[in-house]
Structures are given as structure tokens and as C-alpha cells.
Write a protein that holds these residues in place. Structure first.
Motif, PDB file in Angstrom:
ATOM      1  N   PRO A 219       0.838  -1.207   0.000  1.00  0.00           N
ATOM      2  CA  PRO A 219       0.000   0.000   0.000  1.00  0.00           C
ATOM      3  C   PRO A 219       0.867   1.250   0.000  1.00  0.00           C
ATOM      4  N   ASP A 220       0.405   2.299  -0.668  1.00  0.00           N
ATOM      5  CA  ASP A 220       1.216   3.521  -0.721  1.00  0.00           C
ATOM      6  C   ASP A 220       1.294   4.210   0.633  1.00  0.00           C
ATOM      7  N   THR A 221       0.401   3.826   1.565  1.00  0.00           N
ATOM      8  CA  THR A 221       0.456   4.401   2.912  1.00  0.00           C
ATOM      9  C   THR A 221       1.653   3.875   3.712  1.00  0.00           C
ATOM     10  N   MET A 222       2.186   2.717   3.310  1.00  0.00           N
ATOM     11  CA  MET A 222       3.365   2.156   3.990  1.00  0.00           C
ATOM     12  C   MET A 222       4.613   2.698   3.295  1.00  0.00           C
ATOM     13  N   THR A 223       4.890   3.964   3.543  1.00  0.00           N
ATOM     14  CA  THR A 223       5.911   4.685   2.777  1.00  0.00           C
ATOM     15  C   THR A 223       7.325   4.150   2.991  1.00  0.00           C
ATOM     16  N   ASP A 224       7.555   3.430   4.085  1.00  0.00           N
ATOM     17  CA  ASP A 224       8.902   2.952   4.358  1.00  0.00           C
ATOM     18  C   ASP A 224       9.187   1.596   3.714  1.00  0.00           C
ATOM     19  N   ALA A 250       2.217   5.318  -7.278  1.00  0.00           N
ATOM     20  CA  ALA A 250       1.020   4.759  -6.636  1.00  0.00           C
ATOM     21  C   ALA A 250      -0.195   4.933  -7.538  1.00  0.00           C
ATOM     22  N   HIS A 251      -0.996   3.852  -7.659  1.00  0.00           N
ATOM     23  CA  HIS A 251      -2.227   3.892  -8.441  1.00  0.00           C
ATOM     24  C   HIS A 251      -3.309   3.131  -7.674  1.00  0.00           C
ATOM     25  N   PRO A 252      -4.571   3.550  -7.806  1.00  0.00           N
ATOM     26  CA  PRO A 252      -5.651   2.912  -7.035  1.00  0.00           C
ATOM     27  C   PRO A 252      -6.191   1.648  -7.678  1.00  0.00           C
ATOM     28  N   GLY A 253      -6.750   0.795  -6.824  1.00  0.00           N
ATOM     29  CA  GLY A 253      -7.489  -0.374  -7.288  1.00  0.00           C
ATOM     30  C   GLY A 253      -6.627  -1.488  -7.840  1.00  0.00           C
ATOM     31  N   PRO A 254      -7.248  -2.632  -8.183  1.00  0.00           N
ATOM     32  CA  PRO A 254      -6.504  -3.770  -8.731  1.00  0.00           C
ATOM     33  C   PRO A 254      -5.738  -3.423  -9.991  1.00  0.00           C
ATOM     34  N   GLY A 255      -6.348  -2.581 -10.864  1.00  0.00           N
ATOM     35  CA  GLY A 255      -5.651  -2.194 -12.092  1.00  0.00           C
ATOM     36  C   GLY A 255      -4.449  -1.322 -11.836  1.00  0.00           C
ATOM     37  N   GLY A 256      -4.405  -0.687 -10.660  1.00  0.00           N
ATOM     38  CA  GLY A 256      -3.263   0.158 -10.343  1.00  0.00           C
ATOM     39  C   GLY A 256      -1.985  -0.616 -10.138  1.00  0.00           C
ATOM     40  N   VAL A 257      -2.115  -1.879  -9.738  1.00  0.00           N
ATOM     41  CA  VAL A 257      -0.918  -2.693  -9.503  1.00  0.00           C
ATOM     42  C   VAL A 257      -0.163  -2.911 -10.806  1.00  0.00           C
ATOM     43  N   VAL A 258      -0.884  -3.279 -11.865  1.00  0.00           N
ATOM     44  CA  VAL A 258      -0.205  -3.547 -13.134  1.00  0.00           C
ATOM     45  C   VAL A 258       0.394  -2.263 -13.702  1.00  0.00           C
ATOM     46  N   ARG A 259      -0.280  -1.114 -13.506  1.00  0.00           N
ATOM     47  CA  ARG A 259       0.282   0.152 -13.983  1.00  0.00           C
ATOM     48  C   ARG A 259       1.577   0.489 -13.249  1.00  0.00           C
ATOM     49  N   SER A 260       1.561   0.311 -11.932  1.00  0.00           N
ATOM     50  CA  SER A 260       2.761   0.597 -11.150  1.00  0.00           C
ATOM     51  C   SER A 260       3.889  -0.373 -11.506  1.00  0.00           C
ATOM     52  N   PHE A 261       3.532  -1.641 -11.748  1.00  0.00           N
ATOM     53  CA  PHE A 261       4.539  -2.632 -12.139  1.00  0.00           C
ATOM     54  C   PHE A 261       5.166  -2.275 -13.481  1.00  0.00           C
ATOM     55  N   GLU A 262       4.352  -1.854 -14.440  1.00  0.00           N
ATOM     56  CA  GLU A 262       4.882  -1.454 -15.749  1.00  0.00           C
ATOM     57  C   GLU A 262       5.823  -0.259 -15.601  1.00  0.00           C
ATOM     58  N   GLN A 263       5.477   0.673 -14.723  1.00  0.00           N
ATOM     59  CA  GLN A 263       6.343   1.824 -14.497  1.00  0.00           C
ATOM     60  C   GLN A 263       7.654   1.418 -13.834  1.00  0.00           C
ATOM     61  N   ALA A 264       7.584   0.451 -12.918  1.00  0.00           N
ATOM     62  CA  ALA A 264       8.813  -0.031 -12.266  1.00  0.00           C
ATOM     63  C   ALA A 264       9.734  -0.671 -13.292  1.00  0.00           C
ATOM     64  N   ARG A 265       9.165  -1.480 -14.191  1.00  0.00           N
ATOM     65  CA  ARG A 265       9.987  -2.095 -15.243  1.00  0.00           C
ATOM     66  C   ARG A 265      10.548  -1.034 -16.191  1.00  0.00           C
ATOM     67  N   TYR A 266       9.740  -0.028 -16.501  1.00  0.00           N
ATOM     68  CA  TYR A 266      10.201   1.045 -17.369  1.00  0.00           C
ATOM     69  C   TYR A 266      11.376   1.780 -16.719  1.00  0.00           C
ATOM     70  N   ALA A 267      11.262   2.048 -15.418  1.00  0.00           N
ATOM     71  CA  ALA A 267      12.353   2.725 -14.708  1.00  0.00           C
ATOM     72  C   ALA A 267      13.633   1.901 -14.771  1.00  0.00           C
ATOM     73  N   LEU A 268      13.494   0.577 -14.633  1.00  0.00           N
ATOM     74  CA  LEU A 268      14.673  -0.291 -14.744  1.00  0.00           C
ATOM     75  C   LEU A 268      15.291  -0.206 -16.136  1.00  0.00           C
ATOM     76  N   ASP A 269      14.455  -0.250 -17.153  1.00  0.00           N
ATOM     77  CA  ASP A 269      14.970  -0.210 -18.532  1.00  0.00           C
ATOM     78  C   ASP A 269      15.685   1.099 -18.814  1.00  0.00           C
ATOM     79  N   ILE A 270      15.083   2.213 -18.403  1.00  0.00           N
ATOM     80  CA  ILE A 270      15.700   3.511 -18.645  1.00  0.00           C
ATOM     81  C   ILE A 270      17.018   3.633 -17.891  1.00  0.00           C
ATOM     82  N   ALA A 271      17.027   3.206 -16.622  1.00  0.00           N
ATOM     83  CA  ALA A 271      18.252   3.297 -15.815  1.00  0.00           C
ATOM     84  C   ALA A 271      19.380   2.484 -16.426  1.00  0.00           C
ATOM     85  N   GLU A 272      19.050   1.312 -16.974  1.00  0.00           N
ATOM     86  CA  GLU A 272      20.084   0.475 -17.571  1.00  0.00           C
ATOM     87  C   GLU A 272      20.576   1.067 -18.890  1.00  0.00           C
TER      88      GLU A 272
END
Length: 392
Positions: A219-224, A250-272
Motif C-alpha cells: 500500500p502507498d500508505t506504507m511509505t517505508d 502509486a495507483h488505485p485499485g486492482p488495475g493500479g498494480v499492473v500500472r505501477s509494475f509497468e512503471q517499475a519495469r520502465y524505470a529499470l529499462d531507462i536506468a540500464e
């Protein structure tokens, strides 16, 4: 004339009473798990033979049923052993025995049979547990794939509760990419998941794997949690392993998980691609690169127009490109750029002048420097000049 010894089998009421006493002796384990055991034991006491294969199969099924009902293996074994010694005096073979040798023979047969029964029960119990674990792993894998791929969104929230997730609010996803793929049940995944599970609020955190990535959903409320996730990954992988973490927004609802996951993968690709320093790369900090790639054709034109002349330089474009990238990464300070590249300052300034001579773009002119900087970033994103060499 001496009285005739009774040789009939114990009455059903007697066996039922023994089963009930065994259940009480085994701390309330249900008597129905004996399932014909006392009748079979009575026959063995007379025939001195062991259990038949089909009878042992029944014992294995009893063990499996006990596992499915949540009864401990110790409890179901205790039930059978209690039933064995409680029934001893009532068994036909014991009551018919006329001497010590006959009693001993009956005892050996009965207790060998009890040993075989207990072994079969344990085998059935353990097999049921293995199947339960495999089934749970299969359910979890299917849920994780649906969650991170964005499938069956209407049912995800309900299914998530089984694994301790609440998807009503907003969630963030962090993903780790290592030199070696990270897999479910692997040493790193287990260590990170175990450490995060020690948190009092761990029920709301999911650690899993997907396509060789180690993934954390929280959850985005668990900031640590993202920072703690990074610390645990660092501890598990050690200082000598190459790895990065991408963090989605952070994105809301079940669909928010896949959006956040895609962004995490995108961040990895750009960083590499850009060789960005550090371990943790946040998608929110890399939005400018998404803007650059949104109009790929325009970016390709910019790279070609500004940097194409560098390919004609002695030694190729790479040394000049490397110098430009380090120069901009160090705030356009030649001395800092030289230290990073392990070069002399005069070599850096010579290369920058060479870029100006070849391209017509000088780092001393703010507008031209901006074009050079964006073009260098675009070249990394597009894998230029290697991609240009592959183009017919």
C-alpha cells in the motif's frame, strides 16, 4: 467338562466403544478416522497375517483426510495407537490364545500391523500436504500473474484477500533486476520475503517474482516499505552483485498494480540504458525520458541531425559521446568530467571542441548545449549508433 471358549469377533458395540475411548485418549481426534481399523486388526490377531495392500491404501486415505481436515499427524497416529492397546484384550486372536506362545504370536502380528498402518497413515498425510502446498503455490502463481498482467480485474480484489492483500486503496510496486534471474523459492526471494514478514503489518505486503524480477507490492500508505525492500535485497544479494530497483508510482485499485509494475519495469529499462548511478530508480523521476520517447520519430531525427557527424571522427563516435554524457552528468564541469573518465582536463576540452567542429553545436552556447544534451540522452535510449548500423 470344561466350558467352551467363545471365539466370535467382538461385537460392533464393543468396537464402537473402544473407538470412542481411543478418541478421548487422543485428545478428541474424531473416531471416524479409525474407519474399519479395529475390525481389520481383529482379523489379523487371528490369521497372524499383515494388512493387505487395499487395507493399507485405506490407511493412506485416512492420513490424507486427516491432513485435509487440519488434524495433526501426531493426533491421528495417537488415535490409532490408543485404539490398538485399548482393543488388545478384546481381539479374537488374543481371547482364543491358550498359551504364552499364542499370545506372543498374536501380539507380534497385531503390533507389526499397527506399525504398518501408522507408516501408511504418515505417507498419506505427507502426500496430501505436498499436494496442498503445490496447489497453494499454483493458486498463488496464477493470482500473481493475473495481478501483474492486469487480467481478471473484477475478481482480483476478492482473490487478493486470500494472500493478505487489500487492493481497495492505492498500491506501489518495486521490482528488482539482478545479474542472475530471481525465482520463486530461490534463496534471495525467500530471504527478502522472510525479513519483510517480520514486520507487524506484513499482511499487506506481497513479495513474489515475475519474469526473473523480484517484485514487492505494498500500500502507498506504507511509505517505508520500498526503502526496507531495497535494504533487504542488498543484504540478500551482497555487495558484489549487480542489481537495480525500479519503483512505480502509486495507483488505485486492482488495475493500479499492473500500472505501477509497468512503471517499475520502465524505470529499470531507462536506468540500464542510460547507465544511471545508484540502486533505486523512481518512475516519477524519469518522466522526462518517457516524454522523449513518446515521439520516437522526432527523437531519431534529432539524434541523426545533431550527432551523425560524430561517426566520421577518428576512433568513431563512442569516445566523443562518452565525453559528452559525462560532461552533462557532471553539471558541465570539465574537471569533474575528467575525473570520472580518468582523463586529463585538456583531453576533455579537446574532445568538446572536436564535437563543436564536427557538429556545429557547442557546449558553450546554452541552446546548442541543450540540443546536444537531449541528443546524447536520446542516443542512449535508442542505442545509437549501434541501432543505426543495423538499419539497412
Amino acid at each position: 467338562m470344561p466350558p467352551t471358549r467363545r471365539t466370535s469377533a467382538p461385537a460392533a458395540s464393543t468396537l464402537t466403544g473402544i473407538a470412542e475411548m481411543a478418541s478421548r485418549d487422543a485428545q478428541g481426534v474424531p473416531a471416524d478416522l479409525l474407519d474399519g481399523y479395529l475390525e481389520e486388526l481383529d482379523g489379523i490377531s487371528t490369521t497372524r497375517k499383515s494388512f493387505r495392500p487395499e487395507q493399507l491404501r485405506v490407511r493412506r486415505e485416512v492420513g490424507a483426510r486427516a491432513a485435509e481436515r487440519g488434524i495433526s499427524l501426531h493426533g491421528v497416529i495417537d488415535l490409532h495407537l490408543s485404539a490398538t492397546w485399548l482393543a488388545w484384550r478384546s481381539l479374537s486372536g488374543v481371547r482364543r490364545a491358550t498359551g504364552a506362545d499364542a499370545v506372543r504370536a498374536a501380539g507380534e502380528a497385531v503390533f507389526k500391523a499397527a506399525d504398518a498402518a501408522v507408516t501408511a497413515i504418515a505417507e498419506g498425510y505427507e502426500e496430501a500436504q505436498r499436494w496442498a502446498v503445490r496447489r497453494e503455490e499454483s493458486f498463488r502463481r496464477e493470482f500473481v500473474d493475473d495481478l501483474l498482467d492486469g487480467r481478471n480485474l473484477g475478481q482480483l480484489a476478492e482473490r487478493a484477500e486470500r494472500f493478505g492483500l487489500r487492493l481497495a486503496g492505492s498500491t506501489v510496486v518495486a521490482a528488482v533486476r539482478s545479474a542472475q534471474p530471481l525465482v520463486d523459492g530461490g534463496e534471495v526471494a525467500r530471504a527478502v520475503e522472510t525479513s519483510l514478514n517480520l514486520r507487524p503489518d506484513s499482511r499487506d505486503v506481497l513479495v513474489t517474482t515475475k519474469e526473473g524480477l523480484l517484485v514487492c507490492v505494498a500500500p502507498d500508505t506504507m511509505t517505508d516499505v520500498p526503502d526496507e525492500f531495497v535494504r533487504q535485497v542488498a543484504a540478500a544479494l551482497g555487495p558484489d552483485t549487480s542489481w537495480r530497483v525500479g519503483l512505480g508510482r502509486a495507483h488505485p485499485g486492482p488495475g493500479g498494480v499492473v500500472r505501477s509494475f509497468e512503471q517499475a519495469r520502465y524505470a529499470l529499462d531507462i536506468a540500464e540504458r542510460l547507465g544511471l548511478p545508484g540502486r533505486l530508480h523512481k518512475a516519477v523521476d524519469l518522466l522526462v525520458y518517457r516524454v522523449l520517447l513518446r515521439d520516437r520519430a522526432a527523437l531519431e531525427d534529432l539524434v541523426s541531425v545533431v550527432l551523425q557527424p560524430l561517426r566520421g571522427a577518428r576512433g568513431g563516435a563512442e569516445p566523443l559521446m562518452e565525453t559528452l554524457a559525462a560532461y552533462f552528468a557532471n553539471g558541465q564541469v570539465a574537471a569533474a568530467c575528467a575525473r570520472q573518465l580518468h582523463l586529463g582536463v585538456r583531453t576533455v576540452t579537446y574532445r568538446l571542441q572536436r564535437v563543436a567542429d564536427l557538429t556545429g553545436y557547442s557546449v558553450d552556447d546554452p541552446a546548442q548545449a541543450l540540443s546536444l544534451h537531449v541528443a546524447v540522452l536520446g542516443a542512449k535510449l535508442l542505442d545509437w549508433p549501434a541501432s543505426a548500423e543495423d538499419t539497412p
